[in-house]
Scaffold this motif. Structure first.
Motif, PDB file in Angstrom:
ATOM      1  N   THR A  72       0.039  -1.878   5.278  1.00  0.00           N
ATOM      2  CA  THR A  72      -1.284  -1.270   5.449  1.00  0.00           C
ATOM      3  C   THR A  72      -1.667  -1.191   6.922  1.00  0.00           C
ATOM      4  O   THR A  72      -2.209  -0.187   7.388  1.00  0.00           O
ATOM      5  N   LEU A 301      -0.902   7.202   0.107  1.00  0.00           N
ATOM      6  CA  LEU A 301      -1.527   5.907  -0.183  1.00  0.00           C
ATOM      7  C   LEU A 301      -0.907   5.258  -1.418  1.00  0.00           C
ATOM      8  O   LEU A 301      -0.729   4.036  -1.461  1.00  0.00           O
ATOM      9  N   ARG A 302      -0.579   6.062  -2.404  1.00  0.00           N
ATOM     10  CA  ARG A 302       0.060   5.497  -3.601  1.00  0.00           C
ATOM     11  C   ARG A 302       1.419   4.903  -3.245  1.00  0.00           C
ATOM     12  O   ARG A 302       1.784   3.836  -3.735  1.00  0.00           O
ATOM     13  N   LEU A 304       2.196   3.802  -0.283  1.00  0.00           N
ATOM     14  CA  LEU A 304       1.881   2.622   0.519  1.00  0.00           C
ATOM     15  C   LEU A 304       1.489   1.439  -0.364  1.00  0.00           C
ATOM     16  O   LEU A 304       1.933   0.308  -0.145  1.00  0.00           O
ATOM     17  N   ALA A 305       0.667   1.720  -1.373  1.00  0.00           N
ATOM     18  CA  ALA A 305       0.246   0.646  -2.283  1.00  0.00           C
ATOM     19  C   ALA A 305       1.448   0.029  -2.976  1.00  0.00           C
ATOM     20  O   ALA A 305       1.509  -1.182  -3.189  1.00  0.00           O
TER      21      ALA A 305
ATOM     22  N   MET B   1      -6.799  -2.152  -1.163  1.00  0.00           N
ATOM     23  CA  MET B   1      -6.241  -0.973  -1.807  1.00  0.00           C
ATOM     24  C   MET B   1      -5.303  -1.390  -2.938  1.00  0.00           C
ATOM     25  O   MET B   1      -4.442  -2.230  -2.764  1.00  0.00           O
ATOM     26  N   ASP B   2      -5.542  -0.788  -4.084  1.00  0.00           N
ATOM     27  CA  ASP B   2      -4.732  -1.162  -5.233  1.00  0.00           C
ATOM     28  C   ASP B   2      -4.731  -0.011  -6.233  1.00  0.00           C
ATOM     29  O   ASP B   2      -5.763   0.344  -6.774  1.00  0.00           O
ATOM     30  N   PHE B   3      -3.568   0.583  -6.430  1.00  0.00           N
ATOM     31  CA  PHE B   3      -3.488   1.721  -7.332  1.00  0.00           C
ATOM     32  C   PHE B   3      -2.908   1.322  -8.682  1.00  0.00           C
ATOM     33  O   PHE B   3      -2.610   2.169  -9.499  1.00  0.00           O
TER      34      PHE B   3
END
Lengths: 399, 377
Positions: A72, A301-302, A304-305, B1-3
């Motif tokens: 992150t 971002l997905r 990265l998550a 952040m958490d998907f």
């Protein structure tokens, strides 16, 4: 599910913003905004600023001078850099050859090469593609024949970026002709001052000699400069190619460009009494680009998550490459559209490094077509977008 | 952040998947479409028992928590299986309006009936002249003594033929497109002057056109303050738009999956057609479209659940519906093309998925409409 940063990450973001605000030289920022090229000295100067801060190599392990950041934090850093237009370090040394040396080099090679890459004392360039080996890179022909303590290298490499600045080149060379093409390739580091190396600049569609063809004529390279084992170079190169694909979505740069397109549209007449910002066709293109950028950002971002919970980056990163480059190219088209007649003057010299005169044309419109031409490369390099589609169909869809 | 999904979201997803696997195959679905009601009352009771009908209601209203992310998780699965039960009409739209506008007494009476599966509802909002803007209302509401008289024509009234009440948007004052002056009324479907012409949609749902001719209702049928329904209407509309986007997402991923599997088994020229690069790249593009669509739907759901402004929420929903609209064309058409002639038949589910996503593209506004809306916000 949430897309929020933690308090620590937000504090880090502030720190990065402040650093860039204070330390990224405004003279460079101005040049970049005018799409002028920085000189080698300016690029090195900026990289040394990053080095002194300890932030020049976020992807390196801490033991070699990396930052020890979380995925992150790395994302925040590259996002903030992109938003102000600060260039990432030239990739050839820092993100391309260094990881290969770390993974497969000897202790001596690590000591010899890595510190100078980190400090930007030595400039590297890439010797991969050849005139007859593009997407089918493994068909390369440049040969290295063992002769005592040396390899003798003959052949040529092309699409070599910044070779004119480079001290060293990392090359894929053929060391065995009798086996499957992938199994006869070695990874060799070559001093650009070696006798027998010549450079021929290649002028691209934008009038700039951005790349070179590099010729090797009986070039003697010490065997100490071989990375890892002979004939294992293809395996090492593939590792490097995955590194080349990270960060390729270019979301922050896209945001910055979109903002600039919007401002420019508001100042450009549409010929029907309004501005291009109100022109229904152009407005729609802007909105579509903005929406695509959001979809791309959340795809990144997905990914990265997934990284933050320890998953390896999958072949899905091919999506980021394809969509990011196609989106950037669609913005280039808009740039040309806004420039109108202003894009027609062909004046590449005014964007060359070291140009000090006044830029011709309203709103720097003379750079529009040049940018459009130059960025056609985006969907070709780094594994062409067709190669990326091959990767998706094989690795993801199982075809 | 958490998907990643919460445990509850995972359970919800698994429970829909399990139901579909056990009880909702393609033939069963088609036989439900062929019934007069166009949905299975038995399954609807089961949905209630499984708790699905509580999802978009707040805990205060006795619901599961009213999370947009939860809703998209469920709609995604409904989309994959072509579920035709009137979830959108009764729960998301009807229930959503009541939860947002009705007084405590009406809520206390109706919401439990919705969640227990005992009440079917319908929202009559769209009109022929209004395109996709819920605030474009020509239907009139005029006070006559203690009564209100409604006149107008409503279209795309999902579940109208099955509903006990139709929730009608009507204008008490202002221009046809003014946001002020719109009220909503709870109208029993057996009221004098209400005529409902039912039909099955291109994607196998029960829908209707509703004529209101001098329909007289008591003033207490008005939900919320006179002329002040716009805000609630827009918010419910955003959620329904998102629900359609999520449902389309599930359907698109299902089409991608089916196309890839078909290309591995279908043999022409002595080899499976999936080995042809001309097709591989197009399936890779379908995959990319699905991934981008998923990203932007997740983003919109997160924004709806966030504390951001209504404008930001509206923009996020329009971005998602716009993007998925383009994906619908790209993925849907390619799925048909790569399957070839067999996908043109009613025998194969791919064609039905294509019909479903075509309808979902239209519902609450197509790609161009939402691109325009995004740009104007």
């Amino acid at each position: 599910m949430n897309a929020d940063f933690t308090a620590d990450d937000l504090a880090f973001q502030v720190e990065v913003k402040e650093f860039l605000e204070n330390e990224f030289p405004s003279a460079y920022r101005k040049k970049i905004d005018a799409r002028q090229r920085l000189t080698k000295e300016e690029i090195v100067d900026w990289q040394k600023i990053l080095f002194r801060k300890g932030w020049v190599a976020p992807n390196w392990p801490e033991e070699y001078g990396g930052t020890g950041w979380t995925p992150t934090q790395k994302y925040i850093f590259s996002t903030e850099m992109g938003l102000v237009g600060a260039p990432e370090p030239v990739p050839f040394g820092m993100t391309m050859v260094a990881p290969v040396i770390m993974a497969y080099g000897t202790e001596e090679q690590k000591k010899r090469f890595l510190p100078d890459i980190l400090e930007s004392n030595v400039w590297w360039c890439q010797g991969y593609s050849e005139p007859n080996s593009g997407s089918d890179l493994a068909s390369l022909k440049t040969s290295a024949v063992r002769d005592g303590d040396h390899y003798v290298v003959n052949g040529s490499k092309t699409w070599n970026t910044y070779g004119q600045h480079a001290d060293w080149i990392f090359c894929l060379v053929r060391t065995d002709n009798t086996v499957k093409k992938q199994e006869g390739i070695s990874f060799l580091l070559i001093d650009m001052k070696s006798p027998g190396i010549t450079l021929k600049p290649i002028v691209l569609l934008d009038g700039h000699p951005e790349v070179n063809e590099v010729f090797f004529d009986e070039v003697r390279v010490p065997v100490d400069n071989l990375i890892g084992e002979e004939n294992k170079g293809w395996t090492y190169a593939k590792v490097l190619l995955t590194h080349e694909r990270t960060n390729i979505a270019g979301v922050p740069r896209g945001k910055r460009r979109l903002g600039s397109l919007k401002r420019q549209a508001a100042e450009t007449d549409d010929g029907f009494g309004g501005t291009m910002a109100d022109n229904p066709n152009f407005k729609r293109k802007l909105a579509q680009a903005e929406i695509e950028l959001l979809a791309l950002e959340y795809s990144e971002l997905r990914t990265l998550a997934a990284l933050t919970v320890g998953k390896a980056p999958g072949p899905e990163s091919s999506i980021l490459k394809i969509v990011g480059t196609e989106l950037a190219q669609s913005m280039d088209e808009m740039l040309v559209e806004l420039a109108g007649y202003g894009c027609l003057p062909f004046l590449p010299e005014q964007y060359e490094e070291g140009f000090e005169g006044e830029i011709f044309g309203p709103g720097n419109s003379a750079s529009a077509a040049l940018t459009y031409f130059n960025n056609r490369k985006l969907s070709i390099f780094g594994g062409s977008n067709e190669i990326q589609r091959n990767i998706i169909s094989k690795a993801v869809l199982g075809l | 952040m958490d998907f990643s999904q919460t445990e509850e979201q995972q359970m919800l997803q698994e429970s829909v998947q399990q139901f579909v696997r056990k009880s909702y195959d393609f033939d069963t679905r088609n036989s439900i479409v062929a019934t007069a009601e166009g949905y299975s009352a038995e399954f609807w009771k089961l949905f209630a028992e499984l708790g699905w009908l509580t999802v978009p209601f707040s805990e205060a209203d006795g619901g599961f928590g009213d999370s947009a992310v939860d809703l998209t998780v469920m709609m995604d699965e409904f989309g994959k299986a072509l579920v035709v039960e009137p979830y959108l009409a009764t729960v998301v739209l009807g229930g959503g309006i009541i939860a947002a506008l009705a007084d405590e007494k009406t809520k206390g009476e109706l919401l439990p009936q919705i969640m227990s599966g005992d009440l079917q509802l319908s929202l009559a909002s769209a009109e022929h002249g209004g395109r996709y803007n819920p605030l474009n209302v020509a239907t009139t509401a005029k006070a006559e003594g203690d009564s209100i008289v409604l006149d107008g024509v409503k279209t795309a009234v999902l579940n109208g033929s099955n509903a006990s009440y139709i929730i009608v948007t009507a204008r008490e004052s202002g221009d046809v497109s003014a946001s002020d002056g719109i009220s909503v009324f709870l109208v029993p479907t057996d009221s004098a002057g209400v005529s409902i012409q039912g039909f099955t949609t291109i994607d196998g749902r029960s829908s209707s056109e509703v004529k209101l001719e001098a329909v007289s209702v008591d003033a207490s049928a008005r939900l919320g303050l006179p002329g002040k329904a716009a805000e609630a209407l827009v918010l419910v509309n955003e959620k329904a738009t998102l629900a359609c986007a999520a449902e389309a997402l599930g359907a698109l991923e299902s089409m991608l999956h089916k196309t890839v599997e078909y290309s591995k088994t279908r043999k022409q020229f002595g080899t499976s057609i999936g080995t042809f690069q001309a097709l591989q790249h197009r399936m890779a593009d379908m995959f990319i479209q699905c991934q981008l669509a998923r990203s932007i739907v997740i983003r919109a759901a997160m924004k709806i659940d966030s504390s951001e402004s209504t404008v930001e929420k509206a923009k996020a929903v329009s971005a998602a519906k716009s993007r998925i609209g383009y994906a619908i064309k790209a993925v849907g058409q390619e799925a048909i093309q790569i399957h070839g002639g067999i996908a043109m038949t009613e025998e194969l589910d791919v064609g039905h998925l294509f019909r479903r996503v075509t309808a979902l593209d239209i519902m609450f506004g197509d790609a161009d409409y939402h691109t325009e809306r995004y740009a104007s916000l």
